[in-house]
Design a protein around this motif. Sequence first.
Motif, PDB file in Angstrom:
ATOM      1  N   LEU A  60     -39.416 -31.173  41.429  1.00  0.00           N
ATOM      2  CA  LEU A  60     -38.651 -30.649  40.299  1.00  0.00           C
ATOM      3  C   LEU A  60     -37.278 -31.325  40.219  1.00  0.00           C
ATOM      4  O   LEU A  60     -36.833 -31.718  39.140  1.00  0.00           O
ATOM      5  CB  LEU A  60     -38.484 -29.137  40.432  1.00  0.00           C
ATOM      6  CG  LEU A  60     -39.738 -28.289  40.214  1.00  0.00           C
ATOM      7  CD1 LEU A  60     -39.449 -26.829  40.539  1.00  0.00           C
ATOM      8  CD2 LEU A  60     -40.238 -28.416  38.790  1.00  0.00           C
ATOM      9  N   ASP A  61     -36.622 -31.464  41.371  1.00  0.00           N
ATOM     10  CA  ASP A  61     -35.321 -32.157  41.389  1.00  0.00           C
ATOM     11  C   ASP A  61     -35.466 -33.584  40.871  1.00  0.00           C
ATOM     12  O   ASP A  61     -34.617 -34.072  40.108  1.00  0.00           O
ATOM     13  CB  ASP A  61     -34.768 -32.189  42.819  1.00  0.00           C
ATOM     14  CG  ASP A  61     -34.293 -30.824  43.300  1.00  0.00           C
ATOM     15  OD1 ASP A  61     -34.033 -29.960  42.448  1.00  0.00           O
ATOM     16  OD2 ASP A  61     -34.210 -30.632  44.534  1.00  0.00           O
ATOM     17  N   LYS A  62     -36.536 -34.254  41.271  1.00  0.00           N
ATOM     18  CA  LYS A  62     -36.772 -35.631  40.838  1.00  0.00           C
ATOM     19  C   LYS A  62     -36.961 -35.713  39.328  1.00  0.00           C
ATOM     20  O   LYS A  62     -36.438 -36.626  38.664  1.00  0.00           O
ATOM     21  CB  LYS A  62     -38.008 -36.191  41.551  1.00  0.00           C
ATOM     22  CG  LYS A  62     -38.317 -37.644  41.226  1.00  0.00           C
ATOM     23  CD  LYS A  62     -37.228 -38.585  41.726  1.00  0.00           C
ATOM     24  CE  LYS A  62     -37.595 -40.035  41.513  1.00  0.00           C
ATOM     25  NZ  LYS A  62     -36.509 -40.945  41.947  1.00  0.00           N
ATOM     26  N   LEU A  63     -37.684 -34.742  38.760  1.00  0.00           N
ATOM     27  CA  LEU A  63     -37.913 -34.739  37.316  1.00  0.00           C
ATOM     28  C   LEU A  63     -36.599 -34.567  36.551  1.00  0.00           C
ATOM     29  O   LEU A  63     -36.394 -35.195  35.504  1.00  0.00           O
ATOM     30  CB  LEU A  63     -38.901 -33.633  36.945  1.00  0.00           C
ATOM     31  CG  LEU A  63     -40.372 -33.986  37.168  1.00  0.00           C
ATOM     32  CD1 LEU A  63     -41.235 -32.736  37.143  1.00  0.00           C
ATOM     33  CD2 LEU A  63     -40.848 -34.981  36.116  1.00  0.00           C
ATOM     34  N   PHE A 106     -32.336 -20.765  34.970  1.00  0.00           N
ATOM     35  CA  PHE A 106     -33.663 -21.283  35.276  1.00  0.00           C
ATOM     36  C   PHE A 106     -33.719 -22.796  35.099  1.00  0.00           C
ATOM     37  O   PHE A 106     -33.066 -23.356  34.215  1.00  0.00           O
ATOM     38  CB  PHE A 106     -34.721 -20.697  34.326  1.00  0.00           C
ATOM     39  CG  PHE A 106     -35.033 -19.252  34.530  1.00  0.00           C
ATOM     40  CD1 PHE A 106     -35.748 -18.821  35.639  1.00  0.00           C
ATOM     41  CD2 PHE A 106     -34.640 -18.307  33.596  1.00  0.00           C
ATOM     42  CE1 PHE A 106     -36.055 -17.482  35.813  1.00  0.00           C
ATOM     43  CE2 PHE A 106     -34.935 -16.974  33.748  1.00  0.00           C
ATOM     44  CZ  PHE A 106     -35.648 -16.560  34.869  1.00  0.00           C
ATOM     45  N   ASP A 107     -34.532 -23.434  35.925  1.00  0.00           N
ATOM     46  CA  ASP A 107     -35.042 -24.770  35.644  1.00  0.00           C
ATOM     47  C   ASP A 107     -36.458 -24.566  35.111  1.00  0.00           C
ATOM     48  O   ASP A 107     -37.224 -23.781  35.673  1.00  0.00           O
ATOM     49  CB  ASP A 107     -35.105 -25.619  36.922  1.00  0.00           C
ATOM     50  CG  ASP A 107     -33.726 -25.857  37.523  1.00  0.00           C
ATOM     51  OD1 ASP A 107     -32.764 -25.952  36.754  1.00  0.00           O
ATOM     52  OD2 ASP A 107     -33.633 -25.939  38.761  1.00  0.00           O
ATOM     53  N   ILE A 108     -36.798 -25.261  34.030  1.00  0.00           N
ATOM     54  CA  ILE A 108     -38.096 -25.043  33.383  1.00  0.00           C
ATOM     55  C   ILE A 108     -38.792 -26.386  33.142  1.00  0.00           C
ATOM     56  O   ILE A 108     -38.180 -27.311  32.612  1.00  0.00           O
ATOM     57  CB  ILE A 108     -37.930 -24.304  32.038  1.00  0.00           C
ATOM     58  CG1 ILE A 108     -37.177 -22.975  32.242  1.00  0.00           C
ATOM     59  CG2 ILE A 108     -39.287 -24.063  31.380  1.00  0.00           C
ATOM     60  CD1 ILE A 108     -36.756 -22.314  30.945  1.00  0.00           C
ATOM     61  N   ILE A 109     -40.047 -26.465  33.539  1.00  0.00           N
ATOM     62  CA  ILE A 109     -40.886 -27.630  33.227  1.00  0.00           C
ATOM     63  C   ILE A 109     -42.131 -27.117  32.521  1.00  0.00           C
ATOM     64  O   ILE A 109     -42.758 -26.161  32.968  1.00  0.00           O
ATOM     65  CB  ILE A 109     -41.331 -28.380  34.506  1.00  0.00           C
ATOM     66  CG1 ILE A 109     -40.134 -28.770  35.372  1.00  0.00           C
ATOM     67  CG2 ILE A 109     -42.175 -29.607  34.130  1.00  0.00           C
ATOM     68  CD1 ILE A 109     -39.269 -29.852  34.809  1.00  0.00           C
TER      69      ILE A 109
END
Length: 276
Positions: A124-127, A80-83
């Motif tokens: 999300l990629d930018k973050l 997972f990617d999580i923000i």
Amino acid sequence: MYQEVIYTDISTKIATMSSEKNIICIPLHAHKRVEILRVSSGSAKIQNGKTIINAQKGDTMFIFPGTPHECTASDEGVSFDIIMFDLALLKNDIAAFNRYIEIFENNYFSYSEIIHSQEVSETLDKLYELSEKYPPKQANYCSFYILGNIYILFAELCKCIEERLSTSIYADKSFGEIISYINTNYTKNITTQSISEHFKYNESYFSRKFKEVTGVSSTKYIHLLRLQHAKALLLKKEAPINQIAKESGFSDINYFNRCFKKYYGVPPSKISSIEW
């Protein structure tokens, strides 16, 4: 495996997580933050409130504040990617913001669909790029780059809400008020009976309706919030365990220890070994 970057000055967490196959990789929990989950590889079963979705690589979900959620890795495992960010971070005098913040803070709306948005994926990629370029220890003007992209994500979420509102799909507004009440008072001596009496509901009806709206019982929801609160206090290491148990709503320290170990897999004294 869980790795995170925390921008404490703007209450934002950017993390990645990978899990072996066929295990509960994110146990059922709830919190006051907005959470964004994107499957970067593999697949998983995600329970978001009362909705269960089989999420595949590239799928993104918004988790509303106060919504119980859980993830189980599939046969192939999952990453997972999580923000995560606090709504208080975004508060301003823009009239449109006040309209949407009421929906979030009072749980008037339930959104549990996969997000299909190129804008969200690119943001999300930018973050993640920014978190590598500007780690928290260097945070000064750099935090504004993170914050700017969080606003873009929030705008996309509001867009999703607006599209759903146009079809008049609303959660029970009165139960939004109840969830808000619990989110404010969960460390106090509140029970299913006291809450149903406070809002003038029959207790049996209240119990059935609460689980229908949220996906869990009111007792379990309060329990999850208390354990999450205790974990946050334990990580700060500013008070003894028995005091933290009491401040989190547990009157019996032995019961707290048993519940904490059952939920997190380790006793409160081993808090540093928890990976999520």
